[in-house]
Scaffold this motif. Structure first.
Motif, PDB file in Angstrom:
ATOM      1  N   PRO A  37       0.822  -1.209   0.000  1.00  0.00           N
ATOM      2  CA  PRO A  37       0.000   0.000   0.000  1.00  0.00           C
ATOM      3  C   PRO A  37       0.855   1.259   0.000  1.00  0.00           C
ATOM      4  O   PRO A  37       2.030   1.232   0.404  1.00  0.00           O
ATOM      5  CB  PRO A  37      -0.788  -0.121   1.302  1.00  0.00           C
ATOM      6  N   PRO A  38       0.300   2.398  -0.429  1.00  0.00           N
ATOM      7  CA  PRO A  38       1.034   3.666  -0.352  1.00  0.00           C
ATOM      8  C   PRO A  38       1.242   4.065   1.107  1.00  0.00           C
ATOM      9  O   PRO A  38       0.598   3.535   2.011  1.00  0.00           O
ATOM     10  CB  PRO A  38       0.129   4.649  -1.089  1.00  0.00           C
ATOM     11  N   VAL A  39       2.098   5.011   1.332  1.00  0.00           N
ATOM     12  CA  VAL A  39       2.525   5.351   2.682  1.00  0.00           C
ATOM     13  C   VAL A  39       1.368   5.778   3.561  1.00  0.00           C
ATOM     14  O   VAL A  39       1.347   5.481   4.766  1.00  0.00           O
ATOM     15  CB  VAL A  39       3.628   6.438   2.632  1.00  0.00           C
ATOM     16  N   GLN A  40       0.379   6.475   2.989  1.00  0.00           N
ATOM     17  CA  GLN A  40      -0.725   6.958   3.821  1.00  0.00           C
ATOM     18  C   GLN A  40      -1.632   5.835   4.319  1.00  0.00           C
ATOM     19  O   GLN A  40      -2.399   6.019   5.260  1.00  0.00           O
ATOM     20  CB  GLN A  40      -1.562   8.007   3.067  1.00  0.00           C
ATOM     21  N   GLU A  41      -1.523   4.639   3.697  1.00  0.00           N
ATOM     22  CA  GLU A  41      -2.347   3.511   4.127  1.00  0.00           C
ATOM     23  C   GLU A  41      -1.590   2.533   5.015  1.00  0.00           C
ATOM     24  O   GLU A  41      -2.190   1.584   5.537  1.00  0.00           O
ATOM     25  CB  GLU A  41      -2.895   2.774   2.895  1.00  0.00           C
ATOM     26  N   LEU A  42      -0.305   2.756   5.231  1.00  0.00           N
ATOM     27  CA  LEU A  42       0.494   1.840   6.056  1.00  0.00           C
ATOM     28  C   LEU A  42      -0.042   1.683   7.477  1.00  0.00           C
ATOM     29  O   LEU A  42       0.047   0.582   8.049  1.00  0.00           O
ATOM     30  CB  LEU A  42       1.951   2.302   6.078  1.00  0.00           C
ATOM     31  N   ASP A  72     -10.009   2.286  -0.189  1.00  0.00           N
ATOM     32  CA  ASP A  72      -8.907   2.093  -1.141  1.00  0.00           C
ATOM     33  C   ASP A  72      -8.009   0.941  -0.709  1.00  0.00           C
ATOM     34  O   ASP A  72      -7.574   0.128  -1.532  1.00  0.00           O
ATOM     35  CB  ASP A  72      -8.084   3.384  -1.255  1.00  0.00           C
ATOM     36  N   PHE A  73      -7.717   0.873   0.592  1.00  0.00           N
ATOM     37  CA  PHE A  73      -6.886  -0.223   1.114  1.00  0.00           C
ATOM     38  C   PHE A  73      -7.571  -1.558   0.853  1.00  0.00           C
ATOM     39  O   PHE A  73      -6.936  -2.534   0.421  1.00  0.00           O
ATOM     40  CB  PHE A  73      -6.658  -0.020   2.610  1.00  0.00           C
ATOM     41  N   PRO A  87      -6.329  -0.772  14.034  1.00  0.00           N
ATOM     42  CA  PRO A  87      -5.491   0.095  13.193  1.00  0.00           C
ATOM     43  C   PRO A  87      -6.196   1.362  12.707  1.00  0.00           C
ATOM     44  O   PRO A  87      -5.552   2.392  12.499  1.00  0.00           O
ATOM     45  CB  PRO A  87      -5.132  -0.825  12.016  1.00  0.00           C
ATOM     46  N   LEU A  88      -7.516   1.291  12.538  1.00  0.00           N
ATOM     47  CA  LEU A  88      -8.249   2.474  12.090  1.00  0.00           C
ATOM     48  C   LEU A  88      -8.058   3.660  13.027  1.00  0.00           C
ATOM     49  O   LEU A  88      -8.090   4.813  12.611  1.00  0.00           O
ATOM     50  CB  LEU A  88      -9.747   2.155  11.967  1.00  0.00           C
ATOM     51  N   HIS A  89      -7.852   3.366  14.302  1.00  0.00           N
ATOM     52  CA  HIS A  89      -7.725   4.439  15.288  1.00  0.00           C
ATOM     53  C   HIS A  89      -6.346   5.094  15.253  1.00  0.00           C
ATOM     54  O   HIS A  89      -6.115   6.066  15.975  1.00  0.00           O
ATOM     55  CB  HIS A  89      -8.030   3.903  16.684  1.00  0.00           C
ATOM     56  N   ARG A  90      -5.438   4.571  14.430  1.00  0.00           N
ATOM     57  CA  ARG A  90      -4.145   5.217  14.273  1.00  0.00           C
ATOM     58  C   ARG A  90      -4.234   6.440  13.356  1.00  0.00           C
ATOM     59  O   ARG A  90      -3.321   7.262  13.333  1.00  0.00           O
ATOM     60  CB  ARG A  90      -3.129   4.229  13.684  1.00  0.00           C
ATOM     61  N   LEU A  91      -5.316   6.511  12.587  1.00  0.00           N
ATOM     62  CA  LEU A  91      -5.477   7.627  11.672  1.00  0.00           C
ATOM     63  C   LEU A  91      -6.040   8.839  12.410  1.00  0.00           C
ATOM     64  O   LEU A  91      -6.789   8.689  13.390  1.00  0.00           O
ATOM     65  CB  LEU A  91      -6.410   7.227  10.529  1.00  0.00           C
ATOM     66  N   PRO A  92      -5.725  10.038  11.937  1.00  0.00           N
ATOM     67  CA  PRO A  92      -6.140  11.237  12.676  1.00  0.00           C
ATOM     68  C   PRO A  92      -7.634  11.515  12.599  1.00  0.00           C
ATOM     69  O   PRO A  92      -8.203  12.088  13.531  1.00  0.00           O
ATOM     70  CB  PRO A  92      -5.328  12.359  12.007  1.00  0.00           C
ATOM     71  N   ASP A  93      -8.308  11.131  11.510  1.00  0.00           N
ATOM     72  CA  ASP A  93      -9.725  11.439  11.363  1.00  0.00           C
ATOM     73  C   ASP A  93     -10.582  10.520  12.219  1.00  0.00           C
ATOM     74  O   ASP A  93     -10.128   9.485  12.710  1.00  0.00           O
ATOM     75  CB  ASP A  93     -10.148  11.294   9.896  1.00  0.00           C
ATOM     76  N   THR A 114     -13.448   7.697  12.824  1.00  0.00           N
ATOM     77  CA  THR A 114     -13.550   6.404  12.141  1.00  0.00           C
ATOM     78  C   THR A 114     -14.435   6.475  10.907  1.00  0.00           C
ATOM     79  O   THR A 114     -14.121   5.885   9.867  1.00  0.00           O
ATOM     80  CB  THR A 114     -14.097   5.348  13.112  1.00  0.00           C
ATOM     81  N   PHE A 115     -15.552   7.182  10.982  1.00  0.00           N
ATOM     82  CA  PHE A 115     -16.478   7.230   9.851  1.00  0.00           C
ATOM     83  C   PHE A 115     -16.474   8.596   9.168  1.00  0.00           C
ATOM     84  O   PHE A 115     -17.477   9.006   8.578  1.00  0.00           O
ATOM     85  CB  PHE A 115     -17.888   6.865  10.326  1.00  0.00           C
ATOM     86  N   SER A 116     -15.341   9.273   9.215  1.00  0.00           N
ATOM     87  CA  SER A 116     -15.208  10.505   8.447  1.00  0.00           C
ATOM     88  C   SER A 116     -15.082  10.157   6.974  1.00  0.00           C
ATOM     89  O   SER A 116     -14.740   9.024   6.598  1.00  0.00           O
ATOM     90  CB  SER A 116     -13.982  11.291   8.902  1.00  0.00           C
ATOM     91  N   ALA A 117     -15.340  11.139   6.111  1.00  0.00           N
ATOM     92  CA  ALA A 117     -15.264  10.902   4.669  1.00  0.00           C
ATOM     93  C   ALA A 117     -13.859  10.488   4.248  1.00  0.00           C
ATOM     94  O   ALA A 117     -13.676   9.570   3.443  1.00  0.00           O
ATOM     95  CB  ALA A 117     -15.703  12.161   3.920  1.00  0.00           C
ATOM     96  N   GLY A 118     -12.829  11.161   4.802  1.00  0.00           N
ATOM     97  CA  GLY A 118     -11.454  10.841   4.435  1.00  0.00           C
ATOM     98  C   GLY A 118     -11.056   9.445   4.860  1.00  0.00           C
ATOM     99  O   GLY A 118     -10.417   8.707   4.095  1.00  0.00           O
ATOM    100  N   GLN A 119     -11.427   9.075   6.074  1.00  0.00           N
ATOM    101  CA  GLN A 119     -11.057   7.748   6.560  1.00  0.00           C
ATOM    102  C   GLN A 119     -11.814   6.658   5.815  1.00  0.00           C
ATOM    103  O   GLN A 119     -11.269   5.584   5.533  1.00  0.00           O
ATOM    104  CB  GLN A 119     -11.319   7.648   8.065  1.00  0.00           C
ATOM    105  N   ASN A 120     -13.063   6.916   5.480  1.00  0.00           N
ATOM    106  CA  ASN A 120     -13.840   5.936   4.726  1.00  0.00           C
ATOM    107  C   ASN A 120     -13.209   5.694   3.350  1.00  0.00           C
ATOM    108  O   ASN A 120     -13.108   4.556   2.893  1.00  0.00           O
ATOM    109  CB  ASN A 120     -15.277   6.436   4.569  1.00  0.00           C
ATOM    110  N   THR A 121     -12.779   6.768   2.703  1.00  0.00           N
ATOM    111  CA  THR A 121     -12.128   6.635   1.398  1.00  0.00           C
ATOM    112  C   THR A 121     -10.807   5.889   1.511  1.00  0.00           C
ATOM    113  O   THR A 121     -10.504   4.994   0.708  1.00  0.00           O
ATOM    114  CB  THR A 121     -11.888   8.022   0.782  1.00  0.00           C
ATOM    115  N   LEU A 122     -10.011   6.234   2.521  1.00  0.00           N
ATOM    116  CA  LEU A 122      -8.709   5.602   2.705  1.00  0.00           C
ATOM    117  C   LEU A 122      -8.871   4.103   2.989  1.00  0.00           C
ATOM    118  O   LEU A 122      -8.176   3.268   2.407  1.00  0.00           O
ATOM    119  CB  LEU A 122      -7.954   6.285   3.844  1.00  0.00           C
ATOM    120  N   ALA A 123      -9.820   3.760   3.883  1.00  0.00           N
ATOM    121  CA  ALA A 123     -10.054   2.361   4.220  1.00  0.00           C
ATOM    122  C   ALA A 123     -10.578   1.592   3.005  1.00  0.00           C
ATOM    123  O   ALA A 123     -10.196   0.443   2.763  1.00  0.00           O
ATOM    124  CB  ALA A 123     -11.038   2.249   5.380  1.00  0.00           C
TER     125      ALA A 123
END
Length: 487
Positions: free
Chosen positions: A252-257, A300-301, A281-287, A289-298
């Motif tokens: 995965p790209p760095v933002q999905e690590l 894509d992964f 692992p979802l809680h490691r992201l700054p947004d 859990t169900f924000s638009a950015g996190q939903n898109t990132l998850a």
């Protein structure tokens, strides 16, 4: 000497009751069981998802995790401030589902009373179905709406545009109750295309389904800045792939690590832990859990994982799908979740987590009820339901047999009744495919859960019952009239 004319209606009603006495007797017993459940576990039983719907009823708005249709039903009933009324309505929906199955099979497909009653037995008497109706959850309305829509579509061999509009409206409400209803809309339209139903009818289905869904999507856009029904599909698909995802294969790209894990697949916990556990692992992201950015990132992964490991993805989907057909229920995904689907000996705990800066889930439940909302266990009624649940349930293996029966080909017939048998063969396709789809979709997009089995059961029973359909004089005449009209 002729009998008085005034006596005719009474004999007619009596004859009708006698013709349906077996089903009416079963329906009476099923009603009694639901009354016992309501008394023994009133005003309602609770699941963790329940409080999301209560929050929507108190603060109307499109929820980012799941469609708010059920929350809006609670809003509609909110002036009565009674969860007992909510569960009473849900029990009536369960009984109404049984009535629809019975009437469809008797009037449209000519089954004898005992055969149509047998097809409705699981929805009437499965203890887990009764317990599901006692929970503050969206499943009972979802089942009712799906069966109602399919009943409308199958009531005639060639449904009119008005029937199509009614079915489309019911299916849109089902999709707003559970997003899985979107797949049922696709199945219904596909069925109508295969049956070569008039385009006017298909257009009515699509238009009636699209209008409420578009209105809700516009509401969602106004609140969350995205045209959608939820913003959780990517997160739930991520949860699904975490049963096998290997970042060495995915790259995965760095933002999905941060979404990766080093735990070997055979030692990983159930998939839901990758969403709800505090160290997920979802809680490691700054947004959120169900924000638009996190939903898109998850999302894509998850897509990368499926493309990189298609065999592993199919394996976990198949494993969860065939878990449906076990004879006995095993503790899964954990004891707490498993136990929520049982009539227990202890009251359900109300949620103590914060849903707003100033209120907890328990406080919102009490605000809706305007009084204590916790489950009150009343003996001996509760003991009756516990004992009943220990015996009366539909084993998964038997559900598999019912689905196999639904695949049994109707023998080709000739003569006046050939069109009827062609109609039956085509009609069985819709409930069978919908039933299998309702079982397969959670395994493919999220995770297995026992409550996801129950919506598929009445549809599987309809499909299986059609294998034993028989043409009545009315049905043959109706098919001949439809043929002459079409020609």
């Amino acid at each position: 000497m002729r009998a008085p004319v005034t006596g005719m209606p009474e004999r007619t009603v009596r004859d009708r009751i006698r013709a349906h006495r077996l089903f009416l007797s079963a329906l009476g017993v099923a009603t009694l069981l639901r009354i016992i459940a309501m008394v023994g576990y009133g005003p309602s039983m609770w699941f963790s998802d329940s409080f999301t719907y209560v929050h929507v009823a108190l603060h109307p708005g499109p929820d980012p995790i799941r469609p708010s249709g059920y929350g809006l039903l609670l809003l509609l009933l909110r002036p009565f401030h009674s969860f007992a009324l909510v569960t009473g309505v849900q029990h009536l929906m369960g009984l109404g589902t049984a009535v629809m199955i019975y009437l469809l099979l008797r009037r449209r497909f000519g089954l004898p009373g005992w055969g149509a009653t047998l097809a409705a037995v699981p929805i009437m008497f499965d203890s887990y179905q009764i317990q599901l109706e006692q929970l503050i959850l969206s499943d009972a309305p979802f089942i009712f709406l799906i069966v109602a829509a399919i009943t409308v579509l199958l009531w005639r061999d060639r449904p009119s545009w008005r029937a199509g509009a009614a079915a489309g409206g019911l299916l849109s409400l089902a999709a707003l109750t559970r997003s899985l209803g979107l797949a049922v809309i696709v199945a219904a339209v596909g069925y109508l295309l295969v049956r070569r139903v008039r385009l006017r009818t298909i257009g009515a289905v699509l238009a009636a389904a699209a209008l409420p869904l578009s209105m809700y999507a516009g509401w969602f856009y106004a609140e969350h800045g995205k045209v959608a029904l939820t913003r959780s599909d990517g997160v739930f698909l991520y949860v699904r792939v975490m049963a096998f995802a290997d970042c060495n294969k995915i790259d995965p790209p760095v933002q999905e690590l941060p979404l990766c894990t080093t735990t070997p697949p055979d030692k990983r916990p159930p998939s839901q832990n990758y969403l709800w556990a505090r160290d997920a692992p979802l809680h490691r992201l700054p947004d959120l859990t169900f924000s638009a950015g996190q939903n898109t990132l998850a999302g894509d992964f998850a897509e990368r994982a499926i493309l990189a490991q298609p065999g592993d993805y199919l394996r976990v989907v198949a494993k969860d799908f065939f878990r449906v057909f076990q004879w006995n229920r095993t503790v899964y995904p954990d004891y707490a979740t498993f136990n929520r689907y049982r009539f227990g000996t202890r009251p359900d705990d109300l949620g103590q987590w914060s849903v707003t800066p100033n209120t907890t889930a328990a406080q919102e439940a009490a605000a809706y009820e305007r009084g204590p909302a916790h489950t009150k266990i009343v003996e001996p009624f509760a003991a009756v339901m516990r004992g009943y649940q220990a015996v009366f349930r539909l084993p998964g293996t038997l559900l598999g047999v019912i689905l196999l029966i639904g695949l049994f080909p109707v023998r080709r017939r000739t003569g006046r009744r050939a069109r009827f048998w062609q109609s039956v063969t085509g009609a069985a396709l819709l409930p069978w495919i919908t039933s299998v789809g309702l079982l397969l979709a959670p395994a493919a997009t999220a995770e297995f859960d026992y409550r996801y089995i129950l919506p598929a059961v009445p549809l599987a029973c309809i499909a299986a019952a059609l294998t034993f359909a028989r043409p009545s004089a009315d049905s043959v005449i109706g098919e001949e009239r439809a043929a002459s009209t079409a020609s």
